[in-house]
Design an enzyme around this catalytic site. Sequence first.
Site, mmCIF file in Angstrom:
data_model
loop_
_atom_site.group_PDB
_atom_site.id
_atom_site.type_symbol
_atom_site.label_atom_id
_atom_site.label_comp_id
_atom_site.label_asym_id
_atom_site.label_seq_id
_atom_site.Cartn_x
_atom_site.Cartn_y
_atom_site.Cartn_z
ATOM 1 C CG ASP A 222 -0.202 0.045 2.522
ATOM 2 O OD1 ASP A 222 1.040 0.197 2.524
ATOM 3 O OD2 ASP A 222 -0.865 -0.049 3.565
ATOM 4 C CG ASP B 136 -5.944 -5.509 2.154
ATOM 5 O OD1 ASP B 136 -6.571 -4.733 1.406
ATOM 6 O OD2 ASP B 136 -5.556 -5.167 3.285
ATOM 7 C CB CYS C 78 -12.392 -26.921 8.236
ATOM 8 S SG CYS C 78 -10.960 -25.886 7.830
ATOM 9 C CG HIS D 174 -9.851 -22.397 11.046
ATOM 10 N ND1 HIS D 174 -10.502 -23.431 10.417
ATOM 11 C CD2 HIS D 174 -10.790 -21.429 11.251
ATOM 12 C CE1 HIS D 174 -11.780 -23.110 10.253
ATOM 13 N NE2 HIS D 174 -11.984 -21.909 10.748
ATOM 14 C CB CYS E 282 -7.243 -25.842 7.848
ATOM 15 S SG CYS E 282 -7.703 -25.743 9.589
ATOM 16 C CB CYS F 52 -10.237 -28.250 11.093
ATOM 17 S SG CYS F 52 -10.828 -26.605 11.530
ATOM 18 N N GLY G 258 0.963 3.694 2.149
ATOM 19 C CA GLY G 258 1.230 4.282 3.448
ATOM 20 C C GLY G 258 0.264 5.375 3.828
HETATM 21 ZN ZN LIG Z 1 -9.949 -25.367 9.814
#
Ligand SMILES: [Zn+2]
Length: 388
Positions: free
Chosen positions: A115, A287, A325, A356, A327, A330, A117
């Site tokens: 960015d 973002d 999930c 996660h 991930c 999880c 700033g």
């Molecule tokens: Zn997860």
Amino acid sequence: MQNDSANRSSDPKPPTGSEPAGGSGGFHFDLQATDGRARAGLLQTPHGEVPTPVFMPVGTQATVKAVSPRDLHDLGATVILANTYHLYLRPGDERIARLGGLHKFMGWDGPILTDSGGYQVFSLAQRRKIDAGGVTFRSHIDGSEHRFTPEKVISIQENLGADFITCLDECAPPLDYDYNVQALARTHAWAERCKAAKTRPDQALFGIVQGGIFHDLREQSACFLTDLGFSGYAIGGLSVGETKEQMHGVLELLDDLLPADRPRYLMGVGTPEDLVECVARGVDMFDCVLPTRLARNSGALTRTGRLNLRNAKFADDPGPIESGCTCYTCTHFSRAYLRHLTRANEILGHHLLTLHNLHLMLTIARELREAIMEGRFQVYRRQMNNEQ
Ligand SMILES: [Zn+2]
């Protein structure tokens, strides 16, 4: 509105401008499919490809807090964000340049966006004074005085060496018309100077559309910046105090005004529901600090809402944060264990919750892309909205 039907093959918006999309220097943006206003594209950069829609994890201090670049690659992150204001103050952009640039310094070989700033100067810095030429401020770290001009922020970002860089802009309170008129005049003059100051061909410069919630100012801003011509367009000054309806109205207006063959980046917006609803209004890049910041405060994002892992009701809960999930967190740890880690203030708790939360945001962005490519975006959108 064209939100009712899949039209990826029959009704792509015509490209505008004569330059190759996304400019030169290893950059290219292909709009691959549209479904209503929703868009799927492919951004090519000198550090690799970025399929869109995309969620960009925020690495304020040249680190996405609590995870490593190896984790980010494993999560499927394709581009991350770093903050010009913070890195300029500490450790210094010239030092980072001497050490080989930001990619090398932080050990991330994928694309990076910095960015300008501006947002941090207006939200963090002390005793700031704005004039037509730039903004003078005192560091929030040690009180030392500094000045950002358009030329200075381009020079800092050229030292850092991110793939995507942004113009200095002024983010005004979204509901104050008179303030926005004045801030917009500065933002536009600064955009012209930023474009003129840029020297590196291997960086793509984004203009930042401002104008608060006011459609006439947003239109003026989109037209001014489009006439100047940038590799992409960031949309600033949203999600800072206006209603969702006001934000969505601005996005629909800009979808009609911004060139279809350039990426659009909505700055600082990124809850799971925002991702879906802003993709539905033509945004490609997002973002937000939410997934990482929430994780450090014992918070988990799920498709059905947020969990506070400190809550006593999880003390004996053997299940994962979110069933289904995939991930690492999880598939290996229970809510009960995560509650224990957060209550004991163990670093691993921050790490696992961050994994996660980022996994969820990155997965939703990928699912959005697949749905658009396959012409079933509206079905996916309804499913997501029903779950929430
Ligand atoms: Zn997860």
